[in-house]
Design a protein around this motif. Structure first.
Motif, PDB file in Angstrom:
ATOM      1  N   UNK A   1      46.227  69.141  14.874  1.00 39.63           N
ATOM      2  CA  UNK A   1      47.652  69.290  15.171  1.00 39.63           C
ATOM      3  C   UNK A   1      48.508  68.563  14.141  1.00 39.63           C
ATOM      4  N   UNK A   2      47.922  67.564  13.469  1.00 36.83           N
ATOM      5  CA  UNK A   2      48.615  66.856  12.390  1.00 36.83           C
ATOM      6  C   UNK A   2      48.263  67.437  11.013  1.00 36.83           C
ATOM      7  N   UNK A   3      47.551  68.576  11.029  1.00 36.69           N
ATOM      8  CA  UNK A   3      47.092  69.232   9.794  1.00 36.69           C
ATOM      9  C   UNK A   3      46.211  68.305   8.955  1.00 36.69           C
ATOM     10  N   UNK A   4      45.295  67.624   9.658  1.00 32.00           N
ATOM     11  CA  UNK A   4      44.375  66.695   9.015  1.00 32.00           C
ATOM     12  C   UNK A   4      42.938  67.061   9.358  1.00 32.00           C
ATOM     13  N   UNK A   5      42.005  66.490   8.594  1.00 29.02           N
ATOM     14  CA  UNK A   5      40.569  66.656   8.854  1.00 29.02           C
ATOM     15  C   UNK A   5      39.876  65.349   8.506  1.00 29.02           C
ATOM     16  N   UNK A   6      38.651  65.188   9.017  1.00 32.85           N
ATOM     17  CA  UNK A   6      37.853  64.005   8.698  1.00 32.85           C
ATOM     18  C   UNK A   6      36.972  64.282   7.480  1.00 32.85           C
ATOM     19  N   UNK A   7      36.763  63.284   6.627  1.00 31.84           N
ATOM     20  CA  UNK A   7      35.872  63.499   5.481  1.00 31.84           C
ATOM     21  C   UNK A   7      34.408  63.583   5.897  1.00 31.84           C
ATOM     22  N   UNK A   8      34.044  62.899   6.987  1.00 34.55           N
ATOM     23  CA  UNK A   8      32.641  62.886   7.449  1.00 34.55           C
ATOM     24  C   UNK A   8      32.621  62.982   8.965  1.00 34.55           C
ATOM     25  N   UNK A   9      31.704  63.782   9.491  1.00 37.29           N
ATOM     26  CA  UNK A   9      31.514  63.865  10.937  1.00 37.29           C
ATOM     27  C   UNK A   9      30.034  64.107  11.205  1.00 37.29           C
ATOM     28  N   UNK A  10      29.336  63.035  11.540  1.00 38.48           N
ATOM     29  CA  UNK A  10      27.919  63.142  11.876  1.00 38.48           C
ATOM     30  C   UNK A  10      27.568  61.996  12.819  1.00 38.48           C
ATOM     31  N   UNK A  11      26.299  61.876  13.167  1.00 37.21           N
ATOM     32  CA  UNK A  11      25.884  60.880  14.162  1.00 37.21           C
ATOM     33  C   UNK A  11      26.007  59.460  13.640  1.00 37.21           C
ATOM     34  N   UNK A  12      26.072  59.282  12.307  1.00 37.76           N
ATOM     35  CA  UNK A  12      26.238  57.939  11.747  1.00 37.76           C
ATOM     36  C   UNK A  12      27.711  57.533  11.698  1.00 37.76           C
ATOM     37  N   UNK A  13      28.602  58.501  11.535  1.00 39.82           N
ATOM     38  CA  UNK A  13      30.042  58.217  11.493  1.00 39.82           C
ATOM     39  C   UNK A  13      30.678  58.311  12.875  1.00 39.82           C
ATOM     40  N   UNK A  14      29.852  58.251  13.908  1.00 41.85           N
ATOM     41  CA  UNK A  14      30.333  58.357  15.289  1.00 41.85           C
ATOM     42  C   UNK A  14      29.841  57.163  16.087  1.00 41.85           C
ATOM     43  N   UNK A  15      30.767  56.421  16.692  1.00 43.71           N
ATOM     44  CA  UNK A  15      30.426  55.284  17.539  1.00 43.71           C
ATOM     45  C   UNK A  15      30.499  55.697  19.000  1.00 43.71           C
ATOM     46  N   UNK A  16      29.663  55.074  19.822  1.00 50.33           N
ATOM     47  CA  UNK A  16      29.702  55.335  21.261  1.00 50.33           C
ATOM     48  C   UNK A  16      29.629  53.992  21.979  1.00 50.33           C
ATOM     49  N   UNK A  17      30.548  53.784  22.954  1.00 47.02           N
ATOM     50  CA  UNK A  17      30.579  52.506  23.671  1.00 47.02           C
ATOM     51  C   UNK A  17      29.714  52.573  24.927  1.00 47.02           C
ATOM     52  N   UNK A  18      29.553  51.467  25.667  1.00 47.37           N
ATOM     53  CA  UNK A  18      28.671  51.475  26.844  1.00 47.37           C
ATOM     54  C   UNK A  18      29.075  52.469  27.923  1.00 47.37           C
ATOM     55  N   UNK A  19      30.361  52.900  27.938  1.00 48.77           N
ATOM     56  CA  UNK A  19      30.818  53.894  28.914  1.00 48.77           C
ATOM     57  C   UNK A  19      30.560  55.319  28.443  1.00 48.77           C
ATOM     58  N   UNK A  20      29.969  55.469  27.251  1.00 47.50           N
ATOM     59  CA  UNK A  20      29.716  56.803  26.724  1.00 47.50           C
ATOM     60  C   UNK A  20      30.902  57.406  26.003  1.00 47.50           C
ATOM     61  N   UNK A  21      31.965  56.613  25.738  1.00 44.76           N
ATOM     62  CA  UNK A  21      33.132  57.140  25.044  1.00 44.76           C
ATOM     63  C   UNK A  21      32.908  57.086  23.540  1.00 44.76           C
ATOM     64  N   UNK A  22      33.362  58.149  22.878  1.00 38.82           N
ATOM     65  CA  UNK A  22      33.150  58.339  21.449  1.00 38.82           C
ATOM     66  C   UNK A  22      34.325  57.773  20.647  1.00 38.82           C
ATOM     67  N   UNK A  23      34.028  57.233  19.449  1.00 44.79           N
ATOM     68  CA  UNK A  23      35.050  56.902  18.454  1.00 44.79           C
ATOM     69  C   UNK A  23      34.564  57.428  17.116  1.00 44.79           C
ATOM     70  N   UNK A  24      35.424  58.126  16.391  1.00 48.83           N
ATOM     71  CA  UNK A  24      35.056  58.714  15.110  1.00 48.83           C
ATOM     72  C   UNK A  24      35.582  57.850  13.971  1.00 48.83           C
ATOM     73  N   UNK A  25      34.731  57.600  12.967  1.00 45.93           N
ATOM     74  CA  UNK A  25      35.140  56.851  11.785  1.00 45.93           C
ATOM     75  C   UNK A  25      35.851  57.781  10.794  1.00 45.93           C
TER      76      UNK A  25
END
Length: 719
Positions: free
Chosen positions: A107-131
């Motif tokens: 919606x901001x006309x942006x994209x991520x340079x990397x999206x894979x299992x290494x560039x993705x964090x997950x907290x103890x509640x199972x919530x995702x954060x993308x680097x």
């Protein structure tokens, strides 16, 4: 935490080789671990803040390479958690988070340079954060499409338990739901514009989760306990008649060409229900149409089918429940349910959601299980409270006594009464952790019901702990229904006023007892605006009466803005509409929109209406570093300020010098635009002469509504 040279504060732990060929560096400093992600050589854009995008705490240079530093906290890389393969529902939940973050970027006309299992964090509640917030790629539709395909590869890995390959997912997981298989393939193929695929996939994932998590599908001992309780209720002398009446109303569908007539006939069969419904319809809460309503048919025509249907269902249930010897126990739970329903409806209206009337039922039925227990299973209900008094949690006491939760009992009964699936599924409690943004109507109803229920529990709990639980609750729901603390206090106050009227209209009790009396006055804590009073008490507004034309024009304008918000609009056009409504309705000499320039930390007038506005705009500039003036106070504390006489001795010290030199106005009002603690700007209106801007409280509230509509428009465009 900017680092401008190689330094030893960050101690490298190991290099992480990512599946896309890039590398991350795991490092530590001061006992905390960080993932260091290389900074791009060319200038890149920083993505706007979002709860699902990890934010770097700074940057550093190691071995001549500049890195953005992402603290890991209690989160882990998704790649590290995949050894314990999540089940399909957990995988779908994580995929929801990924797609929501991607939609925010697209919606901001942006994209991520990397999206894979290494560039993705997950907290103890199972919530995702993308680097990758620091290195967002702008205006690259191909990279956006690639992100969608990478999200499909992640979902494949989550569901299949191994990295993405050409091997069909169905071969790895022949037991997997066909809908999930098709959805994963759609992401991998991305057969269309990235934003359309992302939006559709997110809605499908959330819809699948709601259907899979229907918590009333119980097994084993819990199913046996449920059947036993339902059987005991069916054998109660009054339960069959109640069930028949509620089911008959619920079976009136949109396909019925004469559904208004059918509803009227069902209500008219019950003389007591008819009288009670007409009494409520003619009371203050529904009297805006004027005149007296003497027939059920006219009530349906005036107030609408959904409103009268929900009112009839509510009255049927609560009138029925009051006819017992232990009436006070029942009344306490019933009034709590009523308050919860009204609160859910108020939250829906404040958030401009279309499901306000259904939200009333979903909110009330959050307490249905407890209401059924206190009415039909009195001994068990009292045993539950003995266990709570002995130290058990409420959930444990209910589960140990009944063999299932109140939520399961309530949802099963609502299902038996033929309530729509969207209402039944709304009764499912949320697990711990952040609540996802709802993508469709059923998810919004569940969110409204749960939020209202959690707020009602806070208000009925010990007063000493309420204030400390408000902020965690706001954080939990910030993605689903962004509310600020002061808005929440206003919603509760509005609900309490409605609640008091309903109690009088329904029961005729002038002095309610128990929970009813408590809920009329309970507060979450001090109102945020009252915690930081303005430097001078004279900055507070005083109001006198004006002509009713102002109210009428403001109300019409608010309706126009509401209609505009539901369609396609340009943000600046809508903000100009709001200024024009203020200018015409109130009779300001000038109205202005001022917005913040973050580079200079100043506020600038952008556009407005009034005499010589074009010449005024470049001169109307506020330095936010100068804290002790009315404009900075309004912004810093997010409070509306009304100055009736800028030359008054107690006020003049809070008027900046540049404003006095303009000789613009002696009376003015400021409505700050603050969104999730971000200072966006303010709406301003003035009158030349002192004390020349009389405003009644209802007119001030309408002006505040216009300001809130401006904030809603800004939020929608940012999302």
């Amino acid at each position: 935490m900017n680092r401008d040279n190689d330094n030893a504060e960050y101690q490298p732990i190991r290099h992480i080789h990512c599946s896309d060929g890039s590398q991350l560096l795991l490092a530590s400093t001061s006992g905390q671990q960080y993932l260091l992600m290389p900074m791009p050589e060319e200038a890149s854009r920083v993505a706007p803040h979002h709860g699902l995008l990890a934010s770097p705490s700074g940057d550093t240079i190691l071995n001549s390479q500049q890195y953005a530093c992402y603290p890991t906290g209690d989160s882990k890389m998704l790649a590290e958690t995949l050894q314990a393969k999540p089940d399909a529902r957990e995988a779908a939940g994580m995929a929801c988070d990924i797609m929501e973050a991607l939609l925010h970027l697209q919606l901001q006309q942006l994209a991520l340079p990397n999206l894979d299992a290494e560039h993705t964090l997950v907290n103890p509640h199972g919530q995702i954060s993308l680097l990758g917030q620091h290195a967002a790629i702008a205006d690259d539709s191909e990279q956006q499409r690639h992100n969608v395909q990478q999200a499909g590869q992640l979902l494949y890995q989550l569901l299949g338990g191994r990295p993405y390959s050409s091997l069909a997912l169905q071969k790895l997981r022949p037991d997997l739901d066909t809908e999930l298989l098709q959805l994963c393939q759609t992401l991998l193929d991305c057969p269309g514009p990235a934003i359309a695929i992302t939006r559709t996939s997110l809605a499908q994932l959330q819809d699948w989760l709601v259907r899979q998590q229907r918590f009333i599908r119980t097994e084993g001992n819990q199913q046996a306990a449920l059947e036993q309780l339902l059987q005991r209720m069916r054998h109660s002398p009054d339960f069959p008649a109640l069930s028949q009446a509620i089911s008959a109303i619920n079976h009136i569908g949109n396909a019925d060409s004469e559904r208004l007539q059918v509803l009227a006939e069902i209500i008219l069969k019950d003389f007591s229900l008819t009288n009670k419904l007409l009494k409520v319809v003619n009371a203050a809460n529904f009297s805006q149409f004027g005149g007296s309503v003497s027939t059920v048919s006219r009530a349906i025509v005036i107030l609408g089918f959904d409103t009268i249907r929900n009112l009839a269902l509510t009255l049927l249930l609560f009138e029925h429940m009051h006819n017992r010897s232990h009436a006070q126990e029942v009344r306490d739970v019933a009034t709590k349910a009523l308050f919860c329903g009204l609160l859910a409806r108020s939250l829906a209206r404040r958030s401009r959601m279309q499901e306000a009337e259904e939200a009333l039922i979903c909110g009330m039925f959050q307490q249905l299980g407890e209401l059924l227990c206190v009415y039909y299973f009195r001994n068990e209900y009292r045993l539950i409270h003995k266990k709570i008094s002995a130290g058990s949690s409420a959930a444990q006491a209910v589960q140990h006594t009944l063999g299932l939760s109140y939520a399961t009992l309530g949802a099963s009964t609502a299902d038996m009464w033929s309530f729509p699936e969207r209402i039944v599924s709304s009764l499912e409690p949320y697990p711990l952790g952040p609540v996802r943004q709802p993508q469709h109507s059923a998810a919004r109803l569940r969110m409204l019901g749960n939020l209202a229920n959690e707020l009602t529990h806070l208000l009925t709990g010990p007063s000493g702990i309420r204030a400390g639980q408000v902020q965690p609750l706001l954080v939990r729901y910030e993605r689903a229904c962004a509310l600020e603390a002061n808005t929440l206090h206003e919603v509760i106050t509005e609900t309490q006023a409605e609640f008091a009227n309903y109690l009088q209209e329904w029961s005729g009790e002038a002095t309610p007892q128990g929970n009813a009396q408590h809920l009329k006055t309970a507060a979450l804590g001090p109102h945020p605006d009252s915690q930081h009073p303005a430097p001078a008490a004279e900055l507070e507004a005083s109001y006198v009466h004006t002509t009713p034309a102002t109210t009428s024009l403001l109300s019409s304008g608010i309706q126009d803005i509401t209609t505009t918000l539901l369609g396609n609009y340009q943000l600046n056009d809508l903000l100009r509409m709001i200024l024009e409504i203020m200018y015409r309705a109130v009779g300001f000499d000038h109205v202005l929109l001022c917005t913040r320039d973050p580079r200079q930390n100043t506020l600038h007038a952008r556009f407005g209406f009034g005499e010589d506005t074009a010449a005024l705009l470049p001169q109307f500039k506020i330095d936010l570093q100068q804290q002790d003036n009315a404009f900075c106070i309004a912004m810093e504390r997010n409070v509306d300020i009304f100055i009736e006489d800028a030359s008054a001795p107690a006020i003049s010290s809070h008027i900046p010098r540049w404003y006095r030199q303009l000789d613009l106005a002696q009376t003015f009002i400021i409505f700050p635009l603050v969104l999730e603690k971000r200072k966006i700007g303010f709406l301003y209106g003035d009158k030349k002469q002192a004390h020349s801007l009389p405003l009644r409280p209802d007119e001030l509230n309408l002006l505040k509504t216009l300001r809130n509509q401006a904030l809603l428009a800004i939020r929608q465009k940012q999302n």
